[in-house]
Design an enzyme around this catalytic site. Structure first.
Site, mmCIF file in Angstrom:
data_model
loop_
_atom_site.group_PDB
_atom_site.id
_atom_site.type_symbol
_atom_site.label_atom_id
_atom_site.label_comp_id
_atom_site.label_asym_id
_atom_site.label_seq_id
_atom_site.Cartn_x
_atom_site.Cartn_y
_atom_site.Cartn_z
ATOM 1 N N ARG A 89 0.847 -1.190 0.000
ATOM 2 C CA ARG A 89 0.000 0.000 0.000
ATOM 3 C C ARG A 89 0.881 1.238 0.000
ATOM 4 O O ARG A 89 1.874 1.295 0.731
ATOM 5 C CB ARG A 89 -0.889 -0.017 1.257
ATOM 6 C CG ARG A 89 -1.966 1.033 1.253
ATOM 7 C CD ARG A 89 -2.756 1.027 2.553
ATOM 8 N NE ARG A 89 -2.197 1.976 3.486
ATOM 9 C CZ ARG A 89 -2.884 2.517 4.504
ATOM 10 N NH1 ARG A 89 -4.150 2.170 4.718
ATOM 11 N NH2 ARG A 89 -2.325 3.372 5.328
ATOM 12 N N HIS A 127 -9.233 6.914 2.424
ATOM 13 C CA HIS A 127 -9.739 7.170 3.780
ATOM 14 C C HIS A 127 -10.945 8.110 3.777
ATOM 15 O O HIS A 127 -10.992 9.108 4.514
ATOM 16 C CB HIS A 127 -8.617 7.677 4.693
ATOM 17 C CG HIS A 127 -8.649 7.059 6.063
ATOM 18 N ND1 HIS A 127 -9.168 7.703 7.155
ATOM 19 C CD2 HIS A 127 -8.239 5.855 6.512
ATOM 20 C CE1 HIS A 127 -9.068 6.918 8.220
ATOM 21 N NE2 HIS A 127 -8.511 5.775 7.855
ATOM 22 N N ARG A 178 -13.959 -5.191 3.039
ATOM 23 C CA ARG A 178 -12.941 -5.109 4.080
ATOM 24 C C ARG A 178 -13.469 -5.310 5.502
ATOM 25 O O ARG A 178 -12.749 -5.113 6.482
ATOM 26 C CB ARG A 178 -12.231 -3.749 3.986
ATOM 27 C CG ARG A 178 -11.248 -3.748 2.844
ATOM 28 C CD ARG A 178 -10.561 -2.444 2.654
ATOM 29 N NE ARG A 178 -9.949 -1.863 3.832
ATOM 30 C CZ ARG A 178 -8.891 -2.363 4.468
ATOM 31 N NH1 ARG A 178 -8.333 -3.474 4.051
ATOM 32 N NH2 ARG A 178 -8.400 -1.739 5.526
ATOM 33 N N GLU A 219 -14.045 -1.296 6.142
ATOM 34 C CA GLU A 219 -13.378 -1.500 7.438
ATOM 35 C C GLU A 219 -14.220 -0.965 8.597
ATOM 36 O O GLU A 219 -14.086 -1.440 9.714
ATOM 37 C CB GLU A 219 -11.983 -0.884 7.446
ATOM 38 C CG GLU A 219 -11.968 0.627 7.354
ATOM 39 C CD GLU A 219 -10.580 1.220 7.298
ATOM 40 O OE1 GLU A 219 -9.719 0.625 6.642
ATOM 41 O OE2 GLU A 219 -10.362 2.273 7.916
ATOM 42 N N GLU A 239 -9.138 2.223 -1.911
ATOM 43 C CA GLU A 239 -9.922 1.879 -0.715
ATOM 44 C C GLU A 239 -10.670 3.090 -0.160
ATOM 45 O O GLU A 239 -10.126 4.199 -0.161
ATOM 46 C CB GLU A 239 -8.931 1.352 0.336
ATOM 47 C CG GLU A 239 -9.546 1.088 1.692
ATOM 48 C CD GLU A 239 -8.476 0.716 2.719
ATOM 49 O OE1 GLU A 239 -7.364 0.282 2.323
ATOM 50 O OE2 GLU A 239 -8.733 0.880 3.918
ATOM 51 N N GLU A 273 -4.879 -7.261 4.956
ATOM 52 C CA GLU A 273 -3.998 -6.168 5.376
ATOM 53 C C GLU A 273 -3.123 -6.641 6.532
ATOM 54 O O GLU A 273 -3.592 -7.354 7.423
ATOM 55 C CB GLU A 273 -4.842 -4.972 5.829
ATOM 56 C CG GLU A 273 -4.010 -3.789 6.278
ATOM 57 C CD GLU A 273 -4.856 -2.587 6.699
ATOM 58 O OE1 GLU A 273 -6.056 -2.772 6.976
ATOM 59 O OE2 GLU A 273 -4.300 -1.469 6.749
ATOM 60 N N ASP A 329 -5.231 3.909 0.012
ATOM 61 C CA ASP A 329 -6.388 4.176 0.882
ATOM 62 C C ASP A 329 -6.721 5.665 0.840
ATOM 63 O O ASP A 329 -5.925 6.500 1.271
ATOM 64 C CB ASP A 329 -6.031 3.745 2.321
ATOM 65 C CG ASP A 329 -7.227 3.778 3.259
ATOM 66 O OD1 ASP A 329 -8.295 4.290 2.857
ATOM 67 O OD2 ASP A 329 -7.086 3.293 4.396
ATOM 68 N N TYR A 377 -3.405 11.328 6.768
ATOM 69 C CA TYR A 377 -3.644 9.925 7.050
ATOM 70 C C TYR A 377 -2.613 9.039 6.340
ATOM 71 O O TYR A 377 -2.306 9.255 5.163
ATOM 72 C CB TYR A 377 -5.053 9.494 6.583
ATOM 73 C CG TYR A 377 -5.142 8.004 6.602
ATOM 74 C CD1 TYR A 377 -5.287 7.336 7.822
ATOM 75 C CD2 TYR A 377 -4.937 7.240 5.457
ATOM 76 C CE1 TYR A 377 -5.261 5.960 7.872
ATOM 77 C CE2 TYR A 377 -4.921 5.869 5.502
ATOM 78 C CZ TYR A 377 -5.077 5.235 6.722
ATOM 79 O OH TYR A 377 -5.020 3.868 6.780
ATOM 80 N N TRP A 417 -12.166 12.310 8.413
ATOM 81 C CA TRP A 417 -10.763 11.941 8.621
ATOM 82 C C TRP A 417 -10.498 10.599 8.002
ATOM 83 O O TRP A 417 -11.320 9.727 7.990
ATOM 84 C CB TRP A 417 -10.413 11.892 10.130
ATOM 85 C CG TRP A 417 -8.981 11.475 10.281
ATOM 86 C CD1 TRP A 417 -7.863 12.260 10.068
ATOM 87 C CD2 TRP A 417 -8.490 10.185 10.625
ATOM 88 N NE1 TRP A 417 -6.730 11.520 10.252
ATOM 89 C CE2 TRP A 417 -7.075 10.233 10.582
ATOM 90 C CE3 TRP A 417 -9.113 8.969 10.938
ATOM 91 C CZ2 TRP A 417 -6.261 9.125 10.866
ATOM 92 C CZ3 TRP A 417 -8.321 7.865 11.218
ATOM 93 C CH2 TRP A 417 -6.899 7.956 11.186
HETATM 94 C C1 GCO Z 1 -6.503 0.923 7.257
HETATM 95 C C2 GCO Z 1 -7.313 1.844 8.098
HETATM 96 C C3 GCO Z 1 -6.692 2.233 9.393
HETATM 97 C C4 GCO Z 1 -7.687 3.056 10.212
HETATM 98 C C5 GCO Z 1 -7.567 2.684 11.645
HETATM 99 C C6 GCO Z 1 -8.561 3.427 12.497
HETATM 100 O O1 GCO Z 1 -6.800 0.866 6.097
HETATM 101 O O2 GCO Z 1 -5.642 0.261 7.797
HETATM 102 O O3 GCO Z 1 -7.835 2.892 7.355
HETATM 103 O O4 GCO Z 1 -5.456 2.866 9.271
HETATM 104 O O5 GCO Z 1 -7.500 4.408 10.050
HETATM 105 O O6 GCO Z 1 -7.715 1.304 11.758
HETATM 106 O O7 GCO Z 1 -8.644 2.885 13.758
HETATM 107 MG MG MG Z 2 -8.424 1.973 5.491
#
Ligand code: GCO
Ligand code: MG
Length: 424
Positions: free
Chosen positions: A169, A234, A305, A284, A258, A361, A232, A181, A424
């Site tokens: 990644r 995010h 995910r 996630e 992602e 992951e 990602d 992030y 975020w």
């Molecule tokens: C990822 C996630 C994490 C989250 C985290 C929040 O893809 O691994 O986005 O980095 O931000 O798990 O608690």
């Molecule tokens: Mg993520």
């Protein structure tokens, strides 16, 4: 809190306690520990002397799950047949009246994991054997390459490639933003829950959308055709922006993009799909099949995910995976550092036993975390291998755990330059 008082017997409870030999739930405890970051663990003990462990960690809201378990779930578990996993799952899900939500589903997941651990230990088999047996040997994982600049990120990605990773990644800093992030000071142990109160980050969509295609161009050039490259977003783009970014990345053949957008509105993904062939991953933060049912059955995503700890445990993740398989959607379970080695262990048993495993992951835990949670899974040549010992193949060392008391920690929040609160 230690609950040892037998719960009153109801007819339904008697029914669920019927056939299986022994293994009644005697007690259950919540253990909170912070070996570098907070983890919440549920330990269920049976009258057979066999116990099971389950992860109940919800980043930044840890004590809410601890209380949900201690105050509302554990009293209902005492005296039940530890083998009646599906019935207990239904009891905690339907029986609460208030369904779904991250706190509830994380608590249910912890109970479910611990019960599967117990059942597999009693059977004397590694969990994947009870889930249908092995569909594959190892599970392909992706590692996290990140850096402040494109150059630094590509350098780190090279080092992952040299370590044998088949999928990497890529996240890099955004010019003009102090932090963002996915980019951390510690290249190996990324930890976003970094402060006693939420840190405030800045966000700039245009600058971000300019830098990511350049990162992918540089990485493809340096790493060659083979490694899978992931990214990602995010949750930070609008659907049309995500469509554009996906299209800009197409020449570099990303494995996935992602969380391109927020997923509350599942129709968002329809719009992205109209504009790009870049594969999409999401889920996630999903708590149940109901959060991704439309996305899956309309084939609006390629990878789901959802993971064991936040989506209702082994029982429910198996259900999500089976549903996804019908539509050709593969799994790509969340595996950040805030998911304890118990979740990783459980995820690998599920991954090994399903036909539509895609990728897992994998972020390395710190040494202190690995010591608190001794485990049997291991990494080799870009794959993770599930433990072969009976049960989940992971434990909690309570003496070591007690050395690391809970420390409040929050994930950051994001604001636009004009002060507007953003995702975020
Ligand atoms: C990822 C996630 C994490 C989250 C985290 C929040 O893809 O691994 O986005 O980095 O931000 O798990 O608690
Ligand atoms: Mg993520």
């Amino acid at each position: 809190m230690l609950h040892t008082v037998p719960a009153p017997q109801s007819p339904a409870q008697n029914a669920s306690q019927g056939a299986s030999q022994g293994a009644r739930i005697l007690s259950a405890r919540v253990i909170v520990t912070c070996p570098g970051r907070n983890f919440v663990t549920l330990k269920i003990e049976t009258d057979q002397g066999v116990y099971g462990v389950g992860d109940a960690t919800l980043n930044g809201r840890e004590l809410a799950v601890a209380s949900y378990l201690e105050d509302h779930v554990i009293p209902c578990l005492i005296g039940r047949d530890a083998h009646a996993i599906e019935d207990i799952w239904q009891y905690l899900y339907r029986g609460a009246y208030w369904r779904r939500g991250p706190v509830t589903m994380t608590a249910i997941a912890a109970v479910d994991m611990a019960l599967w651990d117990i059942k597999a230990k009693i059977a004397g088999l590694p969990l994947y054997q009870l889930l249908g047996g092995a569909c594959r040997e190892g599970m392909m994982v992706y590692g996290h390459a990140n850096g402040v600049s494109i150059e630094e990120t590509v350098e780190v990605a090279q080092s992952y490639k040299e370590k044998g990773y088949k999928a990497i990644r890529l996240q890099c800093g955004v010019p003009g933003l102090n932090s963002t992030y996915g980019v951390s000071k510690d290249k190996m142990f990324y930890e976003p829950a970094d402060a006693d109160l939420p840190t405030e980050n800045l966000w700039d969509t245009e600058a971000y959308m300019r830098v990511v295609p350049k990162l992918f161009a540089a990485a493809r050039e340096a790493l060659g055709d083979e490694p899978h490259l992931l990214h990602d977003v995010h949750h930070r783009l609008s659907p049309i922006e995500a469509g554009r970014l996906g299209r800009d990345l197409e020449p570099y053949r990303p494995f996935w993009m992602e969380d391109a957008v927020v997923a509350e509105n599942q129709d968002n993904f329809r719009l992205i799909r109209q504009h790009t062939t870049t594969p999409l991953a999401v889920g996630e933060i999903f708590s149940s099949l109901w959060d991704c049912k439309d996305l899956i059955q309309n084939q609006l995503v390629d990878y789901i995910r959802a993971t064991v700890v936040h989506a209702g445990g082994v029982t429910h993740l198996k259900r999500i995976a089976a549903f996804a398989d019908v539509y050709g959607v593969r799994t790509g379970c969340h595996g950040a550092t805030d998911l304890s080695p118990i979740t990783m262990s459980a995820a690998l048993h599920v991954g090994r036993s399903i036909p539509n495993f895609g990728i897992q992951e994998y972020m390395r835990h710190t040494e202190a975390t690995d010591e608190v949670f001794p485990h049997g899974y291991h990494f080799k040549d870009g794959l993770l291998y599930a433990s072969e010992t009976p049960g989940l193949g992971v434990d909690i060392d309570e003496e070591k755990a007690a050395k690391y008391p809970y420390q409040r920690a929050y994930l950051p929040v994001n604001r636009l330059k004009d002060g507007t609160l953003f995702n975020w």
